[in-house]
Design a protein around this motif. Structure first.
Motif, PDB file in Angstrom:
ATOM      1  N   ASN A   1      32.863 -27.335 -31.049  1.00  0.00           N
ATOM      2  CA  ASN A   1      33.817 -26.612 -31.891  1.00  0.00           C
ATOM      3  C   ASN A   1      34.044 -27.208 -33.276  1.00  0.00           C
ATOM      4  O   ASN A   1      34.414 -26.494 -34.195  1.00  0.00           O
ATOM      5  CB  ASN A   1      35.177 -26.505 -31.181  1.00  0.00           C
ATOM      6  N   LYS A   2      33.859 -28.517 -33.410  1.00  0.00           N
ATOM      7  CA  LYS A   2      34.198 -29.172 -34.675  1.00  0.00           C
ATOM      8  C   LYS A   2      33.077 -30.112 -35.093  1.00  0.00           C
ATOM      9  O   LYS A   2      32.359 -30.656 -34.259  1.00  0.00           O
ATOM     10  CB  LYS A   2      35.513 -29.931 -34.553  1.00  0.00           C
ATOM     11  N   ARG A   3      32.988 -30.322 -36.405  1.00  0.00           N
ATOM     12  CA  ARG A   3      31.930 -31.171 -36.960  1.00  0.00           C
ATOM     13  C   ARG A   3      32.427 -31.738 -38.286  1.00  0.00           C
ATOM     14  O   ARG A   3      32.906 -31.001 -39.138  1.00  0.00           O
ATOM     15  CB  ARG A   3      30.674 -30.326 -37.181  1.00  0.00           C
ATOM     16  N   THR A   4      32.303 -33.068 -38.432  1.00  0.00           N
ATOM     17  CA  THR A   4      32.621 -33.698 -39.714  1.00  0.00           C
ATOM     18  C   THR A   4      31.468 -34.608 -40.119  1.00  0.00           C
ATOM     19  O   THR A   4      30.723 -35.111 -39.271  1.00  0.00           O
ATOM     20  CB  THR A   4      33.930 -34.520 -39.651  1.00  0.00           C
ATOM     21  N   PHE A   5      31.341 -34.798 -41.435  1.00  0.00           N
ATOM     22  CA  PHE A   5      30.272 -35.617 -42.007  1.00  0.00           C
ATOM     23  C   PHE A   5      30.902 -36.766 -42.778  1.00  0.00           C
ATOM     24  O   PHE A   5      31.894 -36.561 -43.482  1.00  0.00           O
ATOM     25  CB  PHE A   5      29.414 -34.769 -42.956  1.00  0.00           C
ATOM     26  N   HIS A   6      30.295 -37.946 -42.649  1.00  0.00           N
ATOM     27  CA  HIS A   6      30.866 -39.145 -43.269  1.00  0.00           C
ATOM     28  C   HIS A   6      29.759 -39.933 -43.955  1.00  0.00           C
ATOM     29  O   HIS A   6      28.962 -40.595 -43.290  1.00  0.00           O
ATOM     30  CB  HIS A   6      31.570 -39.998 -42.212  1.00  0.00           C
ATOM     31  N   GLU A   7      29.731 -39.836 -45.274  1.00  0.00           N
ATOM     32  CA  GLU A   7      28.724 -40.558 -46.056  1.00  0.00           C
ATOM     33  C   GLU A   7      29.350 -41.866 -46.535  1.00  0.00           C
ATOM     34  O   GLU A   7      29.659 -42.047 -47.706  1.00  0.00           O
ATOM     35  CB  GLU A   7      28.260 -39.713 -47.255  1.00  0.00           C
ATOM     36  N   ARG A   8      29.553 -42.743 -45.567  1.00  0.00           N
ATOM     37  CA  ARG A   8      30.149 -44.049 -45.844  1.00  0.00           C
ATOM     38  C   ARG A   8      30.065 -44.892 -44.591  1.00  0.00           C
ATOM     39  O   ARG A   8      29.796 -44.392 -43.512  1.00  0.00           O
ATOM     40  CB  ARG A   8      31.611 -43.907 -46.262  1.00  0.00           C
ATOM     41  N   ALA A   9      30.333 -46.158 -44.749  1.00  0.00           N
ATOM     42  CA  ALA A   9      30.416 -47.051 -43.590  1.00  0.00           C
ATOM     43  C   ALA A   9      31.865 -47.097 -43.118  1.00  0.00           C
ATOM     44  O   ALA A   9      32.793 -47.105 -43.935  1.00  0.00           O
ATOM     45  CB  ALA A   9      29.952 -48.450 -43.965  1.00  0.00           C
ATOM     46  N   PHE A  10      32.043 -47.119 -41.806  1.00  0.00           N
ATOM     47  CA  PHE A  10      33.382 -47.313 -41.276  1.00  0.00           C
ATOM     48  C   PHE A  10      33.741 -48.785 -41.419  1.00  0.00           C
ATOM     49  O   PHE A  10      32.928 -49.657 -41.132  1.00  0.00           O
ATOM     50  CB  PHE A  10      33.458 -46.841 -39.823  1.00  0.00           C
ATOM     51  N   LYS A  11      34.978 -49.042 -41.874  1.00  0.00           N
ATOM     52  CA  LYS A  11      35.410 -50.418 -42.178  1.00  0.00           C
ATOM     53  C   LYS A  11      35.666 -51.239 -40.920  1.00  0.00           C
ATOM     54  O   LYS A  11      35.433 -52.444 -40.904  1.00  0.00           O
ATOM     55  CB  LYS A  11      36.681 -50.390 -43.031  1.00  0.00           C
ATOM     56  N   ASN A  12      36.197 -50.559 -39.911  1.00  0.00           N
ATOM     57  CA  ASN A  12      36.554 -51.250 -38.669  1.00  0.00           C
ATOM     58  C   ASN A  12      36.723 -50.201 -37.567  1.00  0.00           C
ATOM     59  O   ASN A  12      36.595 -48.994 -37.818  1.00  0.00           O
ATOM     60  CB  ASN A  12      37.819 -52.093 -38.854  1.00  0.00           C
ATOM     61  N   LEU A  13      37.012 -50.658 -36.386  1.00  0.00           N
ATOM     62  CA  LEU A  13      37.153 -49.765 -35.237  1.00  0.00           C
ATOM     63  C   LEU A  13      38.274 -48.749 -35.452  1.00  0.00           C
ATOM     64  O   LEU A  13      38.126 -47.567 -35.122  1.00  0.00           O
ATOM     65  CB  LEU A  13      37.395 -50.595 -33.968  1.00  0.00           C
ATOM     66  N   GLU A  14      39.377 -49.188 -36.025  1.00  0.00           N
ATOM     67  CA  GLU A  14      40.507 -48.293 -36.272  1.00  0.00           C
ATOM     68  C   GLU A  14      40.124 -47.181 -37.236  1.00  0.00           C
ATOM     69  O   GLU A  14      40.549 -46.032 -37.078  1.00  0.00           O
ATOM     70  CB  GLU A  14      41.714 -49.076 -36.812  1.00  0.00           C
ATOM     71  N   ASP A  15      39.321 -47.497 -38.236  1.00  0.00           N
ATOM     72  CA  ASP A  15      38.854 -46.506 -39.206  1.00  0.00           C
ATOM     73  C   ASP A  15      38.034 -45.426 -38.496  1.00  0.00           C
ATOM     74  O   ASP A  15      38.248 -44.224 -38.698  1.00  0.00           O
ATOM     75  CB  ASP A  15      38.025 -47.217 -40.284  1.00  0.00           C
ATOM     76  N   LEU A  16      37.107 -45.828 -37.640  1.00  0.00           N
ATOM     77  CA  LEU A  16      36.299 -44.869 -36.888  1.00  0.00           C
ATOM     78  C   LEU A  16      37.174 -44.049 -35.942  1.00  0.00           C
ATOM     79  O   LEU A  16      37.052 -42.816 -35.872  1.00  0.00           O
ATOM     80  CB  LEU A  16      35.192 -45.592 -36.106  1.00  0.00           C
ATOM     81  N   GLU A  17      38.079 -44.705 -35.234  1.00  0.00           N
ATOM     82  CA  GLU A  17      38.975 -43.993 -34.314  1.00  0.00           C
ATOM     83  C   GLU A  17      39.811 -42.956 -35.060  1.00  0.00           C
ATOM     84  O   GLU A  17      39.985 -41.837 -34.584  1.00  0.00           O
ATOM     85  CB  GLU A  17      39.892 -44.981 -33.587  1.00  0.00           C
ATOM     86  N   GLN A  18      40.287 -43.319 -36.243  1.00  0.00           N
ATOM     87  CA  GLN A  18      41.113 -42.382 -37.014  1.00  0.00           C
ATOM     88  C   GLN A  18      40.290 -41.155 -37.433  1.00  0.00           C
ATOM     89  O   GLN A  18      40.777 -40.016 -37.345  1.00  0.00           O
ATOM     90  CB  GLN A  18      41.685 -43.057 -38.251  1.00  0.00           C
ATOM     91  N   GLU A  19      39.057 -41.357 -37.853  1.00  0.00           N
ATOM     92  CA  GLU A  19      38.212 -40.215 -38.235  1.00  0.00           C
ATOM     93  C   GLU A  19      37.936 -39.314 -37.041  1.00  0.00           C
ATOM     94  O   GLU A  19      37.932 -38.093 -37.166  1.00  0.00           O
ATOM     95  CB  GLU A  19      36.901 -40.690 -38.854  1.00  0.00           C
TER      96      GLU A  19
END
Length: 167
Positions: free
Chosen positions: A142-160
């Motif tokens: 149902n959903k799709r997002t694109f991220h042209e960057r590095a995740f800074k930490n685990l919390e950053d990835l979890e938030q996205e």
């Protein structure tokens, strides 16, 4: 047979078995090499399962720094499907990529993208993608997002991921 020869034989046998074991670990994981048409179906799902597809390379410092973050997320969320799409060179799979993955203890599914027509397949993935890596797609049916960057930490990835599926 004297004890010295016996001990030498045992030592040589142990060394041989160790070498075989190391060789088996390194070659147990194979990395399939795909063109874009072969990878494209892996970028979609008809399920509610969360998928993370990360385009990366060993020569990309931000990519390498981000891998443990993705690895940790996958370990904490075993229901999430992770696919690491290596942009490295196919001729380096055995000599560099497999040893790198073993050293970093990466157990995620890894495939290699080897398709010279980057201008075409980058736009098929996301017309807004410049082609820079790391690049991550987070999706389900149902959903799709694109991220042209590095995740800074685990919390950053979890938030996205939470932003993708809880909004």
């Amino acid at each position: 047979m004297n004890i010295r020869k016996f001990m030498l034989s045992i030592t040589m046998l142990c060394i041989t078995l160790s070498c075989v074991s190391l060789s088996a670990q390194t070659t147990a994981k194979t990395i399939p090499v795909y063109n874009f048409d072969e990878i494209e179906p892996l970028l979609y799902t008809d399920s509610d399962t969360i998928h993370i597809v990360n385009f990366w390379a060993m020569w990309c410092a931000p990519c390498v720094k981000e891998l443990p973050i993705i690895k940790d997320y996958e370990a904490q969320h075993p229901n999430v499907k992770v696919l690491l799409v290596s942009m490295d060179f196919p001729e380096n799979i055995t000599s560099e990529l497999l040893p790198f993955l073993n050293e970093k203890k990466i157990t995620s599914k890894v495939v290699m993208l080897d398709d010279p027509d980057a201008n075409t397949w980058i736009d098929k993935i996301d017309p807004n993608w410049s082609g820079a890596i790391p690049f991550t797609i987070i999706f389900n049916k149902n959903k799709r997002t694109f991220h042209e960057r590095a995740f800074k930490n685990l919390e950053d990835l979890e938030q996205e991921i939470n932003n993708t599926f809880n909004n």
